[in-house]
Design a protein around this motif. Structure first.
Motif, PDB file in Angstrom:
ATOM      1  N   VAL A 168      -4.975   3.537  12.034  1.00 50.31           N
ATOM      2  CA  VAL A 168      -6.177   2.756  11.723  1.00 50.31           C
ATOM      3  C   VAL A 168      -7.420   3.454  12.255  1.00 50.31           C
ATOM      4  O   VAL A 168      -7.461   3.892  13.407  1.00 50.31           O
ATOM      5  CB  VAL A 168      -6.091   1.334  12.328  1.00 50.31           C
ATOM      6  N   LEU A 169      -8.429   3.519  11.404  1.00 50.92           N
ATOM      7  CA  LEU A 169      -9.770   3.932  11.807  1.00 50.92           C
ATOM      8  C   LEU A 169     -10.701   2.757  11.579  1.00 50.92           C
ATOM      9  O   LEU A 169     -10.706   2.163  10.492  1.00 50.92           O
ATOM     10  CB  LEU A 169     -10.247   5.137  10.984  1.00 50.92           C
ATOM     11  N   GLY A 170     -11.493   2.421  12.588  1.00 51.79           N
ATOM     12  CA  GLY A 170     -12.462   1.351  12.453  1.00 51.79           C
ATOM     13  C   GLY A 170     -13.864   1.887  12.223  1.00 51.79           C
ATOM     14  O   GLY A 170     -14.225   2.953  12.733  1.00 51.79           O
ATOM     15  N   VAL A 171     -14.648   1.145  11.451  1.00 53.57           N
ATOM     16  CA  VAL A 171     -16.071   1.402  11.278  1.00 53.57           C
ATOM     17  C   VAL A 171     -16.797   0.141  11.707  1.00 53.57           C
ATOM     18  O   VAL A 171     -16.491  -0.955  11.203  1.00 53.57           O
ATOM     19  CB  VAL A 171     -16.419   1.754   9.817  1.00 53.57           C
ATOM     20  N   GLU A 172     -17.742   0.264  12.631  1.00 56.09           N
ATOM     21  CA  GLU A 172     -18.374  -0.920  13.238  1.00 56.09           C
ATOM     22  C   GLU A 172     -19.851  -0.623  13.519  1.00 56.09           C
ATOM     23  O   GLU A 172     -20.156   0.374  14.170  1.00 56.09           O
ATOM     24  CB  GLU A 172     -17.642  -1.274  14.537  1.00 56.09           C
ATOM     25  N   PRO A 173     -20.784  -1.462  13.038  1.00 59.81           N
ATOM     26  CA  PRO A 173     -22.202  -1.182  13.249  1.00 59.81           C
ATOM     27  C   PRO A 173     -22.707  -1.421  14.664  1.00 59.81           C
ATOM     28  O   PRO A 173     -23.738  -0.883  15.044  1.00 59.81           O
ATOM     29  CB  PRO A 173     -22.895  -2.126  12.258  1.00 59.81           C
ATOM     30  N   ASP A 174     -22.000  -2.223  15.455  1.00 60.29           N
ATOM     31  CA  ASP A 174     -22.442  -2.558  16.806  1.00 60.29           C
ATOM     32  C   ASP A 174     -21.708  -1.660  17.802  1.00 60.29           C
ATOM     33  O   ASP A 174     -20.486  -1.767  17.970  1.00 60.29           O
ATOM     34  CB  ASP A 174     -22.146  -4.030  17.092  1.00 60.29           C
ATOM     35  N   ALA A 175     -22.448  -0.784  18.479  1.00 60.39           N
ATOM     36  CA  ALA A 175     -21.822   0.172  19.394  1.00 60.39           C
ATOM     37  C   ALA A 175     -21.068  -0.511  20.519  1.00 60.39           C
ATOM     38  O   ALA A 175     -20.058   0.003  21.010  1.00 60.39           O
ATOM     39  CB  ALA A 175     -22.886   1.109  19.975  1.00 60.39           C
ATOM     40  N   ARG A 176     -21.530  -1.689  20.941  1.00 61.62           N
ATOM     41  CA  ARG A 176     -20.856  -2.417  22.020  1.00 61.62           C
ATOM     42  C   ARG A 176     -19.481  -2.903  21.578  1.00 61.62           C
ATOM     43  O   ARG A 176     -18.501  -2.844  22.342  1.00 61.62           O
ATOM     44  CB  ARG A 176     -21.717  -3.590  22.475  1.00 61.62           C
ATOM     45  N   MET A 177     -19.394  -3.367  20.356  1.00 59.14           N
ATOM     46  CA  MET A 177     -18.104  -3.800  19.820  1.00 59.14           C
ATOM     47  C   MET A 177     -17.180  -2.598  19.640  1.00 59.14           C
ATOM     48  O   MET A 177     -15.987  -2.657  19.965  1.00 59.14           O
ATOM     49  CB  MET A 177     -18.310  -4.536  18.501  1.00 59.14           C
ATOM     50  N   ALA A 178     -17.732  -1.499  19.112  1.00 59.92           N
ATOM     51  CA  ALA A 178     -16.923  -0.300  18.920  1.00 59.92           C
ATOM     52  C   ALA A 178     -16.395   0.226  20.250  1.00 59.92           C
ATOM     53  O   ALA A 178     -15.242   0.675  20.348  1.00 59.92           O
ATOM     54  CB  ALA A 178     -17.737   0.767  18.203  1.00 59.92           C
ATOM     55  N   ASP A 179     -17.205   0.159  21.294  1.00 57.42           N
ATOM     56  CA  ASP A 179     -16.743   0.596  22.619  1.00 57.42           C
ATOM     57  C   ASP A 179     -15.556  -0.237  23.074  1.00 57.42           C
ATOM     58  O   ASP A 179     -14.573   0.297  23.623  1.00 57.42           O
ATOM     59  CB  ASP A 179     -17.877   0.477  23.640  1.00 57.42           C
ATOM     60  N   ARG A 180     -15.647  -1.536  22.872  1.00 58.75           N
ATOM     61  CA  ARG A 180     -14.536  -2.408  23.256  1.00 58.75           C
ATOM     62  C   ARG A 180     -13.280  -2.079  22.449  1.00 58.75           C
ATOM     63  O   ARG A 180     -12.164  -2.049  22.994  1.00 58.75           O
ATOM     64  CB  ARG A 180     -14.930  -3.880  23.053  1.00 58.75           C
ATOM     65  N   ALA A 181     -13.444  -1.812  21.158  1.00 56.15           N
ATOM     66  CA  ALA A 181     -12.294  -1.434  20.334  1.00 56.15           C
ATOM     67  C   ALA A 181     -11.633  -0.173  20.880  1.00 56.15           C
ATOM     68  O   ALA A 181     -10.395  -0.096  20.991  1.00 56.15           O
ATOM     69  CB  ALA A 181     -12.734  -1.234  18.882  1.00 56.15           C
ATOM     70  N   ILE A 235       0.837  -1.202   0.000  1.00 57.33           N
ATOM     71  CA  ILE A 235       0.000   0.000   0.000  1.00 57.33           C
ATOM     72  C   ILE A 235       0.872   1.253   0.000  1.00 57.33           C
ATOM     73  O   ILE A 235       2.031   1.217   0.439  1.00 57.33           O
ATOM     74  CB  ILE A 235      -0.983   0.005   1.192  1.00 57.33           C
ATOM     75  N   PRO A 236       0.328   2.367  -0.515  1.00 55.16           N
ATOM     76  CA  PRO A 236       1.162   3.563  -0.696  1.00 55.16           C
ATOM     77  C   PRO A 236       1.409   4.381   0.559  1.00 55.16           C
ATOM     78  O   PRO A 236       2.221   5.312   0.530  1.00 55.16           O
ATOM     79  CB  PRO A 236       0.361   4.383  -1.714  1.00 55.16           C
ATOM     80  N   GLY A 237       0.719   4.088   1.658  1.00 52.52           N
ATOM     81  CA  GLY A 237       0.893   4.860   2.871  1.00 52.52           C
ATOM     82  C   GLY A 237       0.355   4.105   4.069  1.00 52.52           C
ATOM     83  O   GLY A 237      -0.079   2.957   3.950  1.00 52.52           O
ATOM     84  N   PRO A 238       0.332   4.733   5.240  1.00 57.23           N
ATOM     85  CA  PRO A 238       0.017   4.019   6.485  1.00 57.23           C
ATOM     86  C   PRO A 238      -1.444   4.071   6.932  1.00 57.23           C
ATOM     87  O   PRO A 238      -1.772   3.512   7.983  1.00 57.23           O
ATOM     88  CB  PRO A 238       0.888   4.749   7.507  1.00 57.23           C
ATOM     89  N   ASP A 239      -2.326   4.716   6.160  1.00 54.33           N
ATOM     90  CA  ASP A 239      -3.687   4.943   6.630  1.00 54.33           C
ATOM     91  C   ASP A 239      -4.600   3.780   6.238  1.00 54.33           C
ATOM     92  O   ASP A 239      -4.824   3.521   5.042  1.00 54.33           O
ATOM     93  CB  ASP A 239      -4.242   6.249   6.065  1.00 54.33           C
ATOM     94  N   VAL A 240      -5.136   3.107   7.250  1.00 56.03           N
ATOM     95  CA  VAL A 240      -5.944   1.902   7.040  1.00 56.03           C
ATOM     96  C   VAL A 240      -7.339   2.119   7.603  1.00 56.03           C
ATOM     97  O   VAL A 240      -7.498   2.577   8.749  1.00 56.03           O
ATOM     98  CB  VAL A 240      -5.284   0.679   7.716  1.00 56.03           C
ATOM     99  N   LEU A 241      -8.344   1.775   6.818  1.00 56.10           N
ATOM    100  CA  LEU A 241      -9.730   1.765   7.269  1.00 56.10           C
ATOM    101  C   LEU A 241     -10.137   0.308   7.484  1.00 56.10           C
ATOM    102  O   LEU A 241     -10.050  -0.506   6.567  1.00 56.10           O
ATOM    103  CB  LEU A 241     -10.643   2.411   6.224  1.00 56.10           C
ATOM    104  N   ASP A 242     -10.573   0.000   8.703  1.00 62.46           N
ATOM    105  CA  ASP A 242     -10.952  -1.364   9.065  1.00 62.46           C
ATOM    106  C   ASP A 242     -12.476  -1.445   9.131  1.00 62.46           C
ATOM    107  O   ASP A 242     -13.101  -0.911  10.045  1.00 62.46           O
ATOM    108  CB  ASP A 242     -10.328  -1.735  10.411  1.00 62.46           C
ATOM    109  N   VAL A 243     -13.069  -2.112   8.145  1.00 58.66           N
ATOM    110  CA  VAL A 243     -14.522  -2.208   8.020  1.00 58.66           C
ATOM    111  C   VAL A 243     -15.031  -3.372   8.871  1.00 58.66           C
ATOM    112  O   VAL A 243     -14.532  -4.486   8.764  1.00 58.66           O
ATOM    113  CB  VAL A 243     -14.921  -2.404   6.543  1.00 58.66           C
TER     114      VAL A 243
END
Length: 277
Positions: free
Chosen positions: A78-91, A52-60
């Motif tokens: 890394v930026l994460g996108v997560e539909p479950d708020a409980r999982m996102a909180d843990r992340a 990849i050309p750089g360090p910016d990763v989107l984790d779907v």
């Protein structure tokens, strides 16, 4: 056992992204999920980062941040996108920045990335809409790389899982026997093909490739039974039904001496964004 049994099961499974009630059920016990789910091969992470050309990763579908932390460990932002708020909180508790949304509805707000990855999550995303959104947020030369663990339960454990699930969950939208008797990678091939076809339909990418990484993990009876409730087939089971499933599977593992070795293949479907900025 697969998070979602393979596509031979029933017609409704051919579009798993429509099963939102399952897709958003994993946060029932986010801490257990984070503790028990296997990590991804370092070789996979390294190959993605090298291309990849750089360090910016989107984790779907970042879940609790398992894959995100592995990319952070090798220097990615890394930026994460997560539909479950409980999982996102843990992340977030584990040091991963995460926003709550389905990927299809998520607003990138002008942000761009060098890779869009999805660890055992892309089947919950509409394959064409997801690839189209990835095309919108990737920089030229960026990589779209959804990947999945493909476990192959030993035959004795697989038969026990199928038998107890058919008895306890007769109305489940999964054909457990087909899922357990089909060679694992063959069973997942429909899923990989769907991802690749979605990328082709979206346009703007190189022709998709498949990368495969083979490895093994040993489980004790306790370790496997601790992980099973985090799998999509079981996250919404009532406690008494779940206990019945775990008892049956535990007995099968006891019959094998109390432990077993699980062969895994981790498979990625990858494509490079070829469009202009």
């Amino acid at each position: 056992m697969p998070t979602v049994p393979p596509e031979e099961a029933r017609p409704s499974e051919h579009e798993p992204h429509r099963h939102r009630e399952i897709a958003e059920s994993f946060g029932t016990d986010a801490e257990r999920y984070d503790r028990t789910r296997p990590r991804y091969p370092d070789a996979l992470v390294g190959r993605i980062v090298a291309g990849i050309p750089g360090p910016d990763v989107l984790d779907v579908g970042c879940g609790t941040g398992i894959a995100a932390r592995q990319f952070q460990a090798v220097g990615c932002r890394v930026l994460g996108v997560e539909p479950d708020a409980r999982m996102a909180d843990r992340a977030r508790q584990t040091g991963v920045e995460a926003e709550v949304a389905t990927f299809e509805a998520w607003d990138p707000a002008g942000r761009e990335f060098d890779a869009v990855v999805a660890g055992t999550a892309w089947h919950w995303v509409d394959p064409v809409a997801g690839a189209t959104k990835a095309d919108q947020v990737l920089r030229p030369g960026g990589l779209l790389a959804p990947f999945w663990h493909v476990p192959q339960l030993p035959p004795d454990v697989a038969k026990a899982v199928a038998a107890v699930c058919e008895r306890v969950m007769p109305d489940a939208p999964f054909n457990f026997r087909a899922a357990m008797t089909t060679p694992a990678v063959d069973g997942y091939q429909t899923q990989f093909t769907r991802a690749a076809d979605g990328i082709r339909q979206a346009g703007g990418f190189s022709d998709p490739e498949q990368w495969r990484f083979d490895w093994e993990r040993s489980y004790t009876r306790a370790e496997w039974l601790e992980q099973m409730p985090t799998q999509g087939a079981f996250t919404r089971l009532p406690p008494d039904k779940l206990a019945e499933v775990l008892d049956g599977v535990g007995a099968a593992i006891d019959g094998m001496g109390g432990n077993f070795t699980m062969p895994y293949a981790t498979v990625a479907v990858t494509a490079t964004r070829t469009g202009a900025a």
